[in-house]
Structures are given as C-alpha cells and as structure tokens.
Design a protein around this motif. Structure first.
Motif, PDB file in Angstrom:
ATOM      1  N   LYS A 266       0.681  -1.252  -0.009  1.00 49.86           N
ATOM      2  CA  LYS A 266      -0.120   0.137   0.353  1.00 49.86           C
ATOM      3  C   LYS A 266       0.663   1.233  -0.135  1.00 49.86           C
TER       4      LYS A 266
ATOM      5  N   TYR B 207       2.553   1.622  -3.354  1.00 48.00           N
ATOM      6  CA  TYR B 207       1.620   2.127  -4.306  1.00 48.00           C
ATOM      7  C   TYR B 207       1.289   3.981  -4.030  1.00 48.00           C
ATOM      8  N   ARG B 208       0.993   4.137  -2.581  1.00 48.73           N
ATOM      9  CA  ARG B 208       1.345   5.546  -2.360  1.00 48.73           C
ATOM     10  C   ARG B 208       2.861   6.794  -3.285  1.00 48.73           C
TER      11      ARG B 208
ATOM     12  N   LEU C 265       2.301   8.713  -5.923  1.00 43.92           N
ATOM     13  CA  LEU C 265       2.065  11.145  -5.846  1.00 43.92           C
ATOM     14  C   LEU C 265       3.789  11.193  -6.051  1.00 43.92           C
TER      15      LEU C 265
ATOM     16  N   HIS D 162       1.077  10.309 -10.378  1.00 42.79           N
ATOM     17  CA  HIS D 162       0.031  10.078 -11.182  1.00 42.79           C
ATOM     18  C   HIS D 162      -0.318  11.117 -11.615  1.00 42.79           C
TER      19      HIS D 162
ATOM     20  N   ASP E 166      -2.035  13.758 -12.088  1.00 38.34           N
ATOM     21  CA  ASP E 166      -2.349  14.994 -10.864  1.00 38.34           C
ATOM     22  C   ASP E 166      -1.890  15.746 -10.589  1.00 38.34           C
ATOM     23  N   VAL E 167      -0.205  15.234 -10.102  1.00 38.95           N
ATOM     24  CA  VAL E 167       0.549  15.802 -10.102  1.00 38.95           C
ATOM     25  C   VAL E 167       1.814  16.500 -10.636  1.00 38.95           C
TER      26      VAL E 167
ATOM     27  N   PHE F  65       0.416   5.322 -14.446  1.00 42.14           N
ATOM     28  CA  PHE F  65      -0.062   5.061 -13.449  1.00 42.14           C
ATOM     29  C   PHE F  65      -1.540   4.103 -13.268  1.00 42.14           C
TER      30      PHE F  65
ATOM     31  N   ASN G  31      -1.946   1.010 -11.083  1.00 44.73           N
ATOM     32  CA  ASN G  31      -2.681   0.795 -10.405  1.00 44.73           C
ATOM     33  C   ASN G  31      -3.316  -0.579 -10.559  1.00 44.73           C
TER      34      ASN G  31
ATOM     35  N   LYS H 181      -3.335  -3.707  -7.853  1.00 46.48           N
ATOM     36  CA  LYS H 181      -4.869  -4.677  -7.422  1.00 46.48           C
ATOM     37  C   LYS H 181      -3.917  -6.377  -7.678  1.00 46.48           C
TER      38      LYS H 181
ATOM     39  N   GLU I 116      -2.414   3.856   7.021  1.00 49.63           N
ATOM     40  CA  GLU I 116      -3.590   3.952   7.068  1.00 49.63           C
ATOM     41  C   GLU I 116      -5.143   4.490   7.717  1.00 49.63           C
TER      42      GLU I 116
ATOM     43  N   ALA J 167      -3.024   8.179   3.723  1.00 49.11           N
ATOM     44  CA  ALA J 167      -2.555   8.373   4.425  1.00 49.11           C
ATOM     45  C   ALA J 167      -1.097   8.628   3.296  1.00 49.11           C
ATOM     46  N   GLY J 168      -0.338   9.291   4.337  1.00 50.77           N
ATOM     47  CA  GLY J 168       0.854  10.111   3.939  1.00 50.77           C
ATOM     48  C   GLY J 168       0.122  11.210   2.375  1.00 50.77           C
TER      49      GLY J 168
ATOM     50  N   VAL K 223      -2.202  10.896   1.021  1.00 50.39           N
ATOM     51  CA  VAL K 223      -2.730  10.834  -1.018  1.00 50.39           C
ATOM     52  C   VAL K 223      -4.967  10.284  -0.066  1.00 50.39           C
TER      53      VAL K 223
ATOM     54  N   GLN L 165      -7.481   7.807  -1.307  1.00 52.16           N
ATOM     55  CA  GLN L 165      -7.655   6.944  -2.134  1.00 52.16           C
ATOM     56  C   GLN L 165      -8.827   7.030  -2.301  1.00 52.16           C
TER      57      GLN L 165
ATOM     58  N   LYS M 286     -12.146   4.447  -2.085  1.00 52.80           N
ATOM     59  CA  LYS M 286     -11.847   2.821  -2.494  1.00 52.80           C
ATOM     60  C   LYS M 286     -13.850   3.073  -3.172  1.00 52.80           C
TER      61      LYS M 286
ATOM     62  N   GLU N  13      -7.853  21.756  -3.579  1.00 48.48           N
ATOM     63  CA  GLU N  13      -7.769  20.547  -5.446  1.00 48.48           C
ATOM     64  C   GLU N  13      -7.049  21.970  -6.441  1.00 48.48           C
TER      65      GLU N  13
ATOM     66  N   ASP O 245       1.196  19.150  -0.493  1.00 47.32           N
ATOM     67  CA  ASP O 245       1.629  17.394  -0.486  1.00 47.32           C
ATOM     68  C   ASP O 245       0.529  16.582  -0.690  1.00 47.32           C
ATOM     69  N   LEU O 246      -0.744  16.819  -1.641  1.00 46.13           N
ATOM     70  CA  LEU O 246      -1.641  16.182  -1.600  1.00 46.13           C
ATOM     71  C   LEU O 246      -2.034  15.118  -3.442  1.00 46.13           C
ATOM     72  N   LEU O 247      -2.743  14.107  -2.726  1.00 46.48           N
ATOM     73  CA  LEU O 247      -3.300  13.651  -4.110  1.00 46.48           C
ATOM     74  C   LEU O 247      -4.949  13.001  -3.836  1.00 46.48           C
ATOM     75  N   THR O 248      -6.123  13.251  -4.625  1.00 45.72           N
ATOM     76  CA  THR O 248      -7.000  12.287  -4.461  1.00 45.72           C
ATOM     77  C   THR O 248      -6.513  10.876  -6.243  1.00 45.72           C
ATOM     78  N   ILE O 249      -6.879   9.734  -5.237  1.00 42.41           N
ATOM     79  CA  ILE O 249      -7.479   9.205  -7.126  1.00 42.41           C
ATOM     80  C   ILE O 249      -8.459   8.590  -6.317  1.00 42.41           C
ATOM     81  N   GLN O 250      -9.483   8.717  -7.854  1.00 45.55           N
ATOM     82  CA  GLN O 250     -10.702   9.557  -8.296  1.00 45.55           C
ATOM     83  C   GLN O 250     -11.335   7.649  -8.464  1.00 45.55           C
TER      84      GLN O 250
ATOM     85  N   THR P  67     -10.704   2.653 -10.817  1.00 46.98           N
ATOM     86  CA  THR P  67      -9.878   3.427 -10.662  1.00 46.98           C
ATOM     87  C   THR P  67      -8.997   3.937 -11.797  1.00 46.98           C
TER      88      THR P  67
END
Lengths: 175, 574
Positions: free
Chosen positions: A68, A71-72, A76, A79, A81-82, A95, A99, A103, B227, B248-249, B251, B253, B255, B409, B424-429, B453
C-alpha cells in the motif's frame, strides 16, 4: 500481436496484456491512449518490468502495508494529477500500470497466482513455489461457475435470437 | 458586477472540457466552488491555508438562485432579498442543480413542478421548459443559463476580493451526475467565462480535506502514519453522496462512491405534502395567488424542519391565503415517519458503499457527516449506528468541508506547492457509475465497472447478432441498471463495412478509455478470425455525443433499428 483481447478473459493478468492498434493509426490519440504492454510480463518474451519492480518492492517478503505504501508513494510521483502537463500522457500510462500492479499484489489470491506464473515462467522457482492447494481449488470452483454462467447465457441467447427473428420478420412484413 | 471585463469564452461543441490551454508562466491558483442546490460558497488557497470568500454582505454561504426582474437578472451573490418570500414570488429560479441536464421524463424534474416557478414537462424525453414570472409574463430560461448567471456573479465577487482575473475553477458535483450532466455544468461554466480545471464528486472533496488534516496530524505527531479509512456521508438539499476513502501520507485513495438524488428538497416536499395533502393539485396551475401560497407553505415548512433538529416538536401556524390555513403541531417522530423512505435510502447507500469498498465497519477510523442534512438528528444517528459508533468526526465544518476540499484541489491542480507540505496531496478518483454498451434484448453490459480507479482503459469483445450483419450500432450508456432503459444515454455510433460472415464470427472489440482529464473515449474495431489486423478502420468517439433530448434519441433509435444492428456478448473461447 492480436488486435484486441477477447472479452471473456476476465483475469487481471490477461486484461493487462492489451495493446492497441490505434497508436499506429492516429498518433494524436497517443495522448490519451494507454498501452499496458510494459506490464505484459507473463509469457511474453519482452524484458519489461514486473509488478514488484514497478512498485520497487522485494517480491519475497513485501507485506500488504508495504505494498500500500509503495503504491501511494508511486502515485504521488506518477499520478497525472501531480505531473506537469507535458508529462501527462506518460504519467497516465505509468499510473495505469501501477494500478494494475497494486490491484494484483494487494489481493492475496491474485498475488499468489501472479507469483506462481511469474516465477514459474521466468525463473526456476516453480519447484519451490508450488501453487497452494486452496488457490487451485478456488480456481477450479471459478471455472465451474464460469461454465455454468456461460451455459445459462447461451440458453438465454438462443431464446433471445428466436424472439428477435420473429420481430425481424414482423418488421419485414410491415415493409 | 461590471468590474470584470467579460472575457467570456464559450467552449466549442467538441471540446466542452479543455485540455490545459493556459500557457502563462505564473500559475493562477484555481478557486474552489461548491454550488449547492440551496447554497453556494467559494474558497481559495491563500498561500498558507484555505480561505472562504465572502460577499459584500459578509456572507460565506450564499443562496443559489437567480431572480429575473425587469431586464437584468440578479443572483443570490449580490442580490439582497427584502424577505424570504421574494425568492418564492415566481421571479426567482433555484434548485438548478437538480434540474440541469435532466429530461422531462425524469422523476426529479417532475418533483420540481411544485416549485414556485414554472417547470413544464411534455413527458417525451426532451429538456423541460423552465420559466420565471417577470411582470406577469413567463420568461423562459434554462438551468445552464441560470447557473451561468450565478457563476458570473461568483466570479465577479472573487475577482474583486482577490484583485485578479479568475478563470480556473474546481467545482464539486454530485456522485450521481451522469457524464451528460457534467457537460451541462461545463457548458454553464464556459458561458460564465470559467474554465473547469477539475470536477470533484462532493464527498471526494471532503476526503481530500480529511487527507490534509490527517497529514498535518502526522506532522504534529498527533496521529500515526498508517492508513486510515474514513466514511464520508454528504447530504445537502439536492443529493446524498457517500465515499469510502483510505488515507495516508496525503494521498486520498477513494475506495468506493455511492450517490442518489435524495436530499433536503425531498424531505421538504414530503413535509409539505403531509401538511397539505392536496398541495400539488392546488398549485398545479401556477397562478399568482397559488405561487404565493406555495411560497408561504415552503418557508413555513422549511422553518419547521430546521427547528426539529434542535427541538422535539414544532408548532406550525401559517395562513396561505384563499382561506387556507395550517395550524398544526408536528413532533420529531412524525417527521421521521413521513421521511422514512428517505432515511432508508440513506442507509442502503451507506451499506452499498461499504460493501463496494470491501470495508468492514470495524475498520472505519472516522465517520464524517457533512452537508445541510447532517444536522438532522435522525441522519446523524443512522450514520453512527450503521458504523456502530458513538460519535462523528469533529474536525470539519459540515457546510464548508466540500468547498475547502475543492480549494485544496484547486491549489494542487494549479501546481502550487507549500513549504510546509500542506499541499503534498493527491486524490485517486474512481468512476462513480458504470459505463457500458447496449447488447441484444436491451441489456446493459458494463465495460468500465463503477468504482474503477481513473484514469483507466478497459475493453470487451462482442460479436454480430445475425448472419451477414455488416453494420452494428454501438450505444453507450452510463449507470447501474441491468436494462439500458434505466441508464443515462451518452451517445451512439455505427460500425459499417463489417465483412459478411455468419453471426458470432466477427470479433467486435469495444474499448473505453478515461484519460487524465476525465475525458471518455469509446473505440471500436472489428477483426475476423485468422486475421491479426482490424478489418476496417477503428472508430474512436469522444463521449458524450448526445445533445438535449437524449431520452427521445434512445426511443428513436429503437424505433428505427429495433434489434437489426444489435450486438451480442462474446463467450469465452478456450
């Protein structure tokens, strides 16, 4: 290389071996097209990285928390987006691979299967990493279920086609 | 208004969402906008934290409505209502978020017919007719236009305060919005001269704020770095949305997501019906007196619902005119019984989301309830009891969480970094709804399942339905229904020139691709057995392609082609 993959191969591994002809036809599409070819580790002769390498993990003892976390961290970095806009296409590609790796490796069952195939084909670990009995049993069960579903669907399909034949005939007679 | 030069750009037909076009060396920080069904707010990253902007009446939360008076429409950002009832005089249009991108067969549109402005339906699957009463004339408008007028006001307000032109925005949207509705939102933004940098399902904006808070707690050594799973329940006036996120960190994510068109408006209408059972018939002809009565009932009911959040019973006393009087005491149990179905739906959405996320309630670290309806005791209780908890997460203002997340965002998407790592952020949509195509018997086959994802690319194989079929129709839908009729039509195209072959022989591959800008493309190609190359050029179609009246389109397609150009799902070849 086959054009596109057949639907029914629903296992994650086979889905990953997609590749798209669109690339050659229209280079512009490349911006958004994702080829997962690099992850085609299993049964392929190319020397692409495997899921563990993708996530910079050690295959032998990576536990779920490490997976996990890896992956994060990778998300970062990669992705879309960044990533800066010029990198978008490349980062999207990476990415999607990350994924797929996540998975598979985060699901104990899929990971076991993946490990077996990975080591079975690329190394001589096959003898040391025998497929667990429960994995085999579950797979067997899945196959049975798959067969049942298929025959049900086929039956439904037959009925469907009969119905639509009649409908088509009706349509023609109206004309 | 008037201080900003109207540098409006209207998006072209094929490009409602933009690839990033800005080439400026200085990144403009995108603002976050939460356009709610009832209220709206704007926030921006000010260099060290998120700040909510206020209008010239010092309000952070502004009513989402536009009043059409004389020639100049004015919205809830700048306009000062002399009285609540002014909004209910027929001249004001509100609830545009419930109307945008819907056709006149949609139940949500039908439930909007007893609003105090005109919502007319022909029930044939075209866009409804919407009009405001101006000097005793019903003046037509559209939800997009109303939203655009409102956004222009918001833009002007932000420009005055931030002393710079505003172009880029991050907008929050309901989970249940279809891609077609999203294009309508983007169209409204384009009409207002705004460029949508990103659209966030509302609970995912809240999830991002949560991720930032957790990250800060780690920096301050309050929490651990492991997490954390949070359940986010967000219910406003128009929609109820749920997300399960693993954080976590920095990010977040996502689900799983779940959403529905139930909200405060539903609760309000249930109560109005309870207080005045034949209200819908009474108000159906939209005369001036009826509108006035309807407005009075609405205000009184709204007031009673607010009071029932803090007290156990409420006295309703309202003179609706025309010798109609309501004088009644309503207690909390009655209120909960009247809205039992709404609450049951909330419960089932939460259960579905937890199930989809494969998360057990014991693994949920925090439960976050936001949105106007989160003040209703029954809602708070049901969320806590499903998760078997005694309390809800306290670190957020329920009305501001979504807009704060959107502003975060906005800063991240604009490429802003923060020396303290706060960005230092990220959304995994994930995809909120499944996307797939129609096959024989009007069945829906998902190609990208919900909660996949993003970005992603998936494909399936299909084949012809009859012998020597040389054309197939690819009809793309979004939704969860097993039959296409229950889902949103996104578009359609035809594959032509398939080499004649017995049915089941040609392999028709349909691939769906959602890219980094959340643009959906559908690709379709044909291969014959024994060939390694596509038999005809591959089709690539950007979706959605439907314009207004998509309900109508689906029927027309069905009438014209029936099953003649149908597809069949391919069975596994061994």
């Amino acid at each position: 290389m086959a054009f596109l993959l057949s639907s029914s191969q629903t296992s994650v591994i086979s889905l990953l071996s997609l590749s798209f002809p669109i690339k050659q036809q229209r280079p512009r599409v490349l911006v958004n097209s994702v080829s997962c070819r690099a992850t085609k580790v299993i049964g392929s002769e190319n020397n692409s990285t495997n899921f563990y390498e993708l996530l910079s993990l050690s295959p032998n003892n990576a536990n779920i928390n490490e997976i996990k976390k890896a992956y994060r961290n990778k998300a970062l970095q990669y992705h879309p987006d960044v990533c800066p806009p010029p990198m978008k296409e490349e980062s999207t590609r990476i990415f999607v691979q990350l994924n797929a790796a996540y998975k598979t490796l985060s699901d104990p069952m899929l990971r076991k299967e993946y490990d077996c195939e990975l080591w079975g084909l690329t190394n001589n670990y096959a003898s040391t990493l025998k497929m667990d009995e429960d994995v085999a049993r579950t797979r067997w069960q899945e196959q049975i279920n798959g067969l049942k579903m298929r025959s049900n669907r086929r039956m439904a399909q037959k009925e469907g086609s009969r119905g639509s034949k009649i409908r088509a005939q009706n349509m023609r007679s109206k004309d | 208004m008037g201080m900003a030069e109207p540098a409006y750009t209207v998006a072209s037909d094929s490009e409602t969402t933009g690839e990033e076009k800005s080439s400026s060396a200085f990144p403009e920080i995108a603002i976050g906008i939460d356009v709610g069904t009832s209220k709206c707010s704007v926030a921006v990253w000010n260099g060290s934290e998120v700040e909510l902007l206020k209008n010239n009446r010092n309000q952070k939360m502004m009513r989402s409505y536009v009043t059409f008076k004389d020639d100049i429409p004015s919205g809830g950002v700048s306009n000062q209502l002399s009285h609540e009832n002014e909004m209910l005089s027929g001249a004001a249009i509100f609830n545009m978020k419930r109307l945008i991108g819907r056709v006149d067969t949609d139940p949500v549109v039908h439930s909007s017919k007893n609003l105090p402005f005109l919502v007319q339906t022909l029930d044939i699957g075209v866009r409804p007719f919407i009009a405001a009463l101006v000097n005793n004339v019903w003046r037509s408008t559209t939800p997009e236009e109303v939203l655009a007028i409102f956004l222009v006001e918001l833009k002007a307000m932000a420009e005055v305060q931030l002393k710079r032109p505003i172009r880029n925005v991050v907008l929050t949207i309901p989970v249940s919005f279809s891609r077609f509705q999203v294009t309508r939102i983007e169209r409204a933004c384009a009409m207002a001269g705004l460029h949508v940098l990103r659209l966030m399902p509302e609970p995912t904006a809240v999830a991002l704020l949560y991720a930032q808070q957790q990250q800060q707690a780690v920096h301050e050594n309050i929490g651990g770095a492991s997490e954390k799973i949070a359940l986010i329940f967000n219910m406003g006036a128009g929609y109820c949305d749920i997300a399960v996120t693993a954080t976590a960190g920095g990010v977040s994510q996502i689900k799983a997501l779940a959403g529905s068109t139930i909200g405060g408006e539903e609760i309000l209408q249930n109560m109005m019906r309870y207080l005045l059972p034949d209200s819908e018939i009474l108000f159906s002809n939209h005369g001036i007196n009826e509108i006035k009565s309807m407005g009075l009932l609405r205000v009184a009911t709204q007031d009673a619902i607010y009071k029932l959040s803090s007290q156990t019973s409420v006295q309703i006393d309202v003179d609706l005119g025309n010798e109609l009087k309501i004088c009644k005491v309503v207690d909390r149990e009655e209120f909960e019984e009247v809205n039992r179905k709404v609450f049951e739906k909330c419960e089932s959405l939460i259960m579905q989301c937890l199930h989809d996320a494969k998360v057990e309630t014991k693994d949920v670290a925090d439960i976050i309830a936001v949105g106007g309806c989160s003040y209703i005791p029954k809602i708070r209780n049901l969320v806590m009891s499903i998760c078997k908890r005694q309390e809800l997460y306290k670190g957020m203002n329920p009305l501001e969480a979504a807009v704060c997340g959107a502003a975060l965002e906005g800063a991240v998407a604009s490429g802003i970094s923060d020396p303290f790592g706060s960005l230092d952020l990220l959304t995994i949509q994930v995809t909120p709804l499944a996307i797939g195509i129609r096959v024989e018997e009007n069945n829906f086959v998902p190609i990208i399942p919900r909660n996949t994802t993003m970005p992603t690319r998936k494909e399936l194989s299909f084949t012809t339905f009859r012998d020597n079929q040389i054309e197939v129709l690819i009809v793309v839908y979004e939704g969860e229904g097993e039959k296409v009729g229950k889902n949103h039509l996104l578009g359609y195209f035809k594959i032509m020139g398939i080499p004649p072959a017995p049915k089941g022989v040609p392999e028709i591959n349909v691939c769906m691709d959602i890219d980094a800008s959340n643009v959906l493309r559908v690709l379709a190609g044909v291969v014959l057995p024994g060939s390694r190359h596509p038999a005809i050029p591959v089709m690539e179609v950007r979706m959605p392609t439907v314009d207004d009246g998509h309900g109508w389109c689906a029927e027309a397609l069905d009438r014209t082609y029936g099953s003649a150009l149908d597809l069949v799902t391919v069975q596994k070849k061994i």
